[in-house]
Write an enzyme that holds these catalytic residues in place. Structure first.
Site, PDB file in Angstrom:
ATOM      1  CE  LYS A  60      -0.755   0.369   4.934  1.00 50.24           C
ATOM      2  NZ  LYS A  60      -1.477  -0.169   6.082  1.00 50.24           N
ATOM      3  NE  ARG A  88      -5.592   0.137  11.700  1.00 50.41           N
ATOM      4  CZ  ARG A  88      -4.758  -0.141  10.707  1.00 50.41           C
ATOM      5  NH1 ARG A  88      -3.843   0.733  10.339  1.00 50.41           N
ATOM      6  NH2 ARG A  88      -4.816  -1.296  10.070  1.00 50.41           N
TER       7      ARG A  88
END
Ligand SMILES: *Cc1c(COP(=O)(O)O)cnc(C)c1O
Length: 365
Positions: free
Chosen positions: A34, A129
């Site tokens: 990514k 998260r």
């Protein structure tokens, strides 16, 4: 135009090195693309280095790598959205999940395609998260196990992201015991117990990873050759796979402080400049619109970025080891944010190097 060099051979080398280091600790690796915006060349280099699975947080990146012809397994790292479940089961073999309702939707989509989609359930160990709270894990596992169309193949966690929590023996042991508990409930072994990202490598290298942890998802360490906790080089890895280059458009001796009453700069901030006397300064053909100024460092040690506008980067070259002139190029090393912005920027040309024939055909396509 500024350009980013991408050394495919260094990425292959780092991939081999990381896979080897992890194997010594009983850990399998998924290569994460990514930060390179899912560039197919980078995924291909990782596969050439021995990677069997490619992970990315964006479905679009996975779809692009796939359509560039790379045949491997793909792991979707960011929890799927409800609206993209069809596309997720079409493009990814496995995804990281924390919501049972979305897993149900994935299962429906998988059944419609007559496939089984693999699921790693994420556990939140305090980074806040994504992830199921450990108290709720067994309930979630029981629910997922009853759903047709998906297969629960592992547990995972993310640390060092939102909350900046450092992976430690304590939190990794917690993940290991969660996995043990889940295996007892399921009465079978989990294929993956995934202990995080590049930030987990220092703990692993110190020998602090519990045996039960058998998988990591690694991007930055392979791409930059550094660990993300201390920013130190990883043993055997090469740095500088990515370098940013820009051209000098002005070189002049100027004072270090602006002259006149200081209002606001181009970004509405009130700038402060220490007085360092006169300095030899260059202006380069890139600025805040093109790159992440805080994410780059001159390759030459004694040069220093002193500021930037939208279109210009100003560098103090008073102590440059050689004479510079307009038209010369300066090179910069990048951190994670710096790399990501370069990859995203249409104002930065991408120049892959050391490609093999297969990769050349990917660039042409
Ligand atoms: C980005 C990401 C990774 C890889 O992180 P690196 O710091 O690049 O190693 C791993 N897992 C998840 C869920 C991610 O989002």
């Amino acid at each position: 135009m500024p350009y980013l060099t991408i050394d495919c051979e260094k990425i292959v080398h780092n991939t081999r090195t990381i896979i080897g280091l992890c194997a010594q600790h009983g850990i399998e690796v998924t290569g994460v693309t990514k930060a390179a915006c899912g560039m197919a060349l980078v995924a291909e280099a990782m596969c050439r280095g021995g990677m069997q699975t490619i992970g990315d947080s964006r479905l679009r990146n996975i779809e692009r790598i796939r359509s560039d012809g790379l045949e491997t397994d793909f792991m979707l790292l960011r929890s799927p959205t409800l609206s993209q479940v069809e596309a997720v089961v079409a493009a990814a073999n496995i995804s990281l999940n924390s919501e049972v309702s979305i897993i149900r939707a994935l299962a429906h989509a998988a059944k419609r395609r007559a496939v089984v989609h693999d699921i790693i359930l994420m556990v939140d160990l305090g980074d806040l998260r994504e992830g199921i709270w450990p108290d709720d894990l067994v309930t979630a596992v029981r629910e997922v196990e009853r759903i047709d169309g998906v297969r629960l193949v592992g547990l995972g966690t993310t640390l060092g992201c939102y909350g900046g929590v450092v992976p430690t023996i304590a939190n990794m042991t917690r993940l290991a015991s969660c996995a043990q508990e889940v295996e007892t409930v399921l009465r079978r072994r989990l294929r993956y117990v995934s202990g995080g990202n590049s930030g987990s490598l220092p703990l692993m290298l110190e020998g602090g990873m519990p045996k039960k942890i058998n998988h990591l998802r690694i991007g930055e360490a392979i791409l930059l050759g550094r660990d993300t906790v201390n920013f130190a080089p990883i043993p055997g890895c090469l740095q500088g796979s990515f370098k940013l280059h820009a051209e000098i458009i002005e070189l002049k001796a100027k004072p270090s402080q602006p002259i006149g009453r200081i209002g606001r700069d181009a970004f509405g901030r009130r700038p402060v400049f220490p007085d360092q006397g006169r300095m030899l300064r260059v202006i380069l053909d890139m600025g805040r619109a093109d790159i992440d100024v805080e994410g780059i460092v001159p390759e030459t040690p004694r040069l220093k970025v002193v500021g930037a506008s939208s279109d210009h980067l100003i560098v103090d070259v008073t102590h440059a080891p050689s004479r510079l002139q307009p038209g010369d190029t300066l090179a910069f090393d990048l951190n994670y944010a710096g790399l990501l912005r370069c990859m995203l920027s249409e104002y930065v040309e991408k120049r892959p190097q050391n490609m093999v024939a297969r990769q050349m055909s990917m660039v042409e396509s």
